[in-house]
Motif scaffolding. Sequence first.
Motif, PDB file in Angstrom:
ATOM      1  N   ILE A  97       0.799  -1.145  -0.024  1.00 39.29           N
ATOM      2  CA  ILE A  97      -0.011  -0.042   0.070  1.00 39.29           C
ATOM      3  C   ILE A  97       0.856   1.194   0.008  1.00 39.29           C
ATOM      4  N   ALA A  98       0.575   2.178  -1.095  1.00 39.83           N
ATOM      5  CA  ALA A  98       1.359   3.245  -1.231  1.00 39.83           C
ATOM      6  C   ALA A  98       1.317   4.342   0.162  1.00 39.83           C
ATOM      7  N   CYS A  99       2.252   4.924   0.518  1.00 38.71           N
ATOM      8  CA  CYS A  99       2.480   5.584   1.901  1.00 38.71           C
ATOM      9  C   CYS A  99       2.092   7.083   1.561  1.00 38.71           C
ATOM     10  N   GLY A 100       1.794   7.630   0.601  1.00 37.98           N
ATOM     11  CA  GLY A 100       1.362   8.947   0.365  1.00 37.98           C
ATOM     12  C   GLY A 100       2.504   9.941  -0.186  1.00 37.98           C
ATOM     13  N   PHE A 101       3.546   9.240  -0.456  1.00 34.21           N
ATOM     14  CA  PHE A 101       4.605  10.106  -1.127  1.00 34.21           C
ATOM     15  C   PHE A 101       4.827   9.986  -2.622  1.00 34.21           C
ATOM     16  N   HIS A 102       4.950   8.734  -3.427  1.00 37.98           N
ATOM     17  CA  HIS A 102       4.793   8.682  -4.647  1.00 37.98           C
ATOM     18  C   HIS A 102       3.443   8.604  -5.056  1.00 37.98           C
ATOM     19  N   ALA A 103       2.492   8.114  -4.318  1.00 41.67           N
ATOM     20  CA  ALA A 103       0.945   8.060  -4.592  1.00 41.67           C
ATOM     21  C   ALA A 103       0.191   7.802  -3.134  1.00 41.67           C
ATOM     22  N   GLY A 104      -1.184   7.790  -3.297  1.00 35.73           N
ATOM     23  CA  GLY A 104      -1.886   7.575  -2.207  1.00 35.73           C
ATOM     24  C   GLY A 104      -2.154   8.896  -1.294  1.00 35.73           C
ATOM     25  N   ASP A 105      -2.847   8.791  -0.315  1.00 34.27           N
ATOM     26  CA  ASP A 105      -3.100   9.991   0.581  1.00 34.27           C
ATOM     27  C   ASP A 105      -3.849   9.187   1.779  1.00 34.27           C
ATOM     28  N   PRO A 106      -3.800  10.290   2.982  1.00 34.51           N
ATOM     29  CA  PRO A 106      -4.447   9.354   4.400  1.00 34.51           C
ATOM     30  C   PRO A 106      -5.725   8.589   4.077  1.00 34.51           C
ATOM     31  N   ARG A 107      -6.571   9.210   3.288  1.00 36.77           N
ATOM     32  CA  ARG A 107      -7.986   8.716   3.122  1.00 36.77           C
ATOM     33  C   ARG A 107      -7.807   7.403   2.301  1.00 36.77           C
ATOM     34  N   VAL A 108      -6.833   7.441   1.318  1.00 38.74           N
ATOM     35  CA  VAL A 108      -6.880   6.217   0.462  1.00 38.74           C
ATOM     36  C   VAL A 108      -6.221   5.154   1.199  1.00 38.74           C
ATOM     37  N   MET A 109      -5.087   5.342   1.936  1.00 38.23           N
ATOM     38  CA  MET A 109      -4.376   4.600   2.808  1.00 38.23           C
ATOM     39  C   MET A 109      -5.415   3.870   3.912  1.00 38.23           C
ATOM     40  N   ASN A 110      -6.151   4.769   4.421  1.00 38.97           N
ATOM     41  CA  ASN A 110      -6.964   4.255   5.598  1.00 38.97           C
ATOM     42  C   ASN A 110      -8.205   3.118   4.696  1.00 38.97           C
ATOM     43  N   GLN A 111      -8.697   3.694   3.789  1.00 36.11           N
ATOM     44  CA  GLN A 111      -9.495   2.813   2.918  1.00 36.11           C
ATOM     45  C   GLN A 111      -9.009   1.597   2.363  1.00 36.11           C
ATOM     46  N   THR A 112      -7.770   1.480   1.925  1.00 36.75           N
ATOM     47  CA  THR A 112      -7.055   0.424   1.457  1.00 36.75           C
ATOM     48  C   THR A 112      -6.885  -0.795   2.680  1.00 36.75           C
ATOM     49  N   GLY A 125       5.635   4.087   9.312  1.00 36.71           N
ATOM     50  CA  GLY A 125       5.122   4.661  10.532  1.00 36.71           C
ATOM     51  C   GLY A 125       3.774   5.132  10.110  1.00 36.71           C
ATOM     52  N   ALA A 126       3.477   5.666   9.059  1.00 34.44           N
ATOM     53  CA  ALA A 126       2.190   6.092   8.423  1.00 34.44           C
ATOM     54  C   ALA A 126       1.376   5.046   8.434  1.00 34.44           C
ATOM     55  N   ILE A 127       1.556   3.919   7.526  1.00 35.23           N
ATOM     56  CA  ILE A 127       0.596   2.996   7.185  1.00 35.23           C
ATOM     57  C   ILE A 127       0.552   2.245   8.410  1.00 35.23           C
ATOM     58  N   SER A 128       1.509   2.220   9.185  1.00 35.66           N
ATOM     59  CA  SER A 128       1.315   1.305  10.668  1.00 35.66           C
ATOM     60  C   SER A 128       0.163   1.911  11.595  1.00 35.66           C
ATOM     61  N   ALA A 129      -0.028   3.133  11.245  1.00 40.58           N
ATOM     62  CA  ALA A 129      -0.927   3.709  12.160  1.00 40.58           C
ATOM     63  C   ALA A 129      -2.353   3.077  11.704  1.00 40.58           C
ATOM     64  N   PHE A 130      -2.458   3.115  10.308  1.00 37.37           N
ATOM     65  CA  PHE A 130      -3.910   2.805  10.110  1.00 37.37           C
ATOM     66  C   PHE A 130      -3.936   1.415  10.275  1.00 37.37           C
ATOM     67  N   CYS A 131      -3.093   0.558  10.449  1.00 40.75           N
ATOM     68  CA  CYS A 131      -3.080  -0.814  10.593  1.00 40.75           C
ATOM     69  C   CYS A 131      -3.436  -1.221  12.179  1.00 40.75           C
ATOM     70  N   GLN A 132      -2.738  -0.120  12.846  1.00 36.59           N
ATOM     71  CA  GLN A 132      -3.054  -0.338  14.349  1.00 36.59           C
ATOM     72  C   GLN A 132      -4.510   0.163  14.725  1.00 36.59           C
ATOM     73  N   ALA A 133      -5.090   1.104  13.691  1.00 36.07           N
ATOM     74  CA  ALA A 133      -6.437   1.497  14.061  1.00 36.07           C
ATOM     75  C   ALA A 133      -7.346   0.413  13.743  1.00 36.07           C
ATOM     76  N   HIS A 134      -7.065  -0.227  12.736  1.00 34.19           N
ATOM     77  CA  HIS A 134      -8.062  -1.368  12.292  1.00 34.19           C
ATOM     78  C   HIS A 134      -7.515  -2.757  12.825  1.00 34.19           C
ATOM     79  N   ASP A 135      -6.778  -2.817  13.647  1.00 30.48           N
ATOM     80  CA  ASP A 135      -6.352  -4.086  14.735  1.00 30.48           C
ATOM     81  C   ASP A 135      -5.885  -5.210  13.514  1.00 30.48           C
ATOM     82  N   VAL A 136      -5.198  -4.752  12.623  1.00 34.46           N
ATOM     83  CA  VAL A 136      -4.473  -5.531  11.778  1.00 34.46           C
ATOM     84  C   VAL A 136      -2.916  -5.440  11.714  1.00 34.46           C
TER      85      VAL A 136
END
Length: 252
Positions: free
Chosen positions: A34-49, A93-104
Amino acid sequence: MKSIDLNCDLGESFGAYSIGNDEQILSFISSANIACGFHAGDPRVMNQTVQLAKKYGVAIGAHPGFQDLIGFGRRAMAVSPSEIYDLILYQIGAISAFCQAHDVKLSHVKPHGALYNMAAVDTSLGEAIARAIAHFDPTLALYGLSGSKLIEAGEIHGLKTISEVFADRTYQSDGTLTPRTQPNAIIHNSGDAIKQVLQMVKEQTVQTTTSEIIPIKAQSICVHGDNEHALKFVQELRQALSNEGIQIKAIR
């Protein structure tokens, strides 16, 4: 039954721009980068993905790249190893935060584009990437080009490494991918791409652009989610592997 991991780069939409068919592809693969917002993606897309990957039981990986949205992270940049370390740590760290929020659990890291290709041949860059991953979470696996300096660096830092091969890319005699700037870099015919995959998985070899047969370690196959025919291709590839008695399974 033999098994192989099938991974895809996803979450590359951002803002008003929609790229790929993420949810449809997720039902056919075993691992998502999952893209982490630098070359592609954004916080909303990261969360959804992350949510979608969890829904389909797909292993979740960070896909950090250069901070180059315009070039989609595929342009080489003059960045020092210390800067690479910071880039990797920040994006994991950015993508890990979303994983933690969704317990995965975050399972792996796969660098993107030019960063991936540069680290495949540059020991210092590969070392910086591996060190950042090891400092963040040494249980994370590192995906890298089969036979590359990146894989070597991961092993030196005690990481689980996963040697990756590409379904739709051609290979040079030294085992590197043909640069996208060259006309023969991409395999456009799905039948030819599937034939290459079966050779890599079953025989652990690949034919180069100069017709040499070289050894290759195939633990995971990459398909590109930003390709307009990606969904159709991944369906055909999965069926071809199944016909050979090869199961699609993530490397946990």
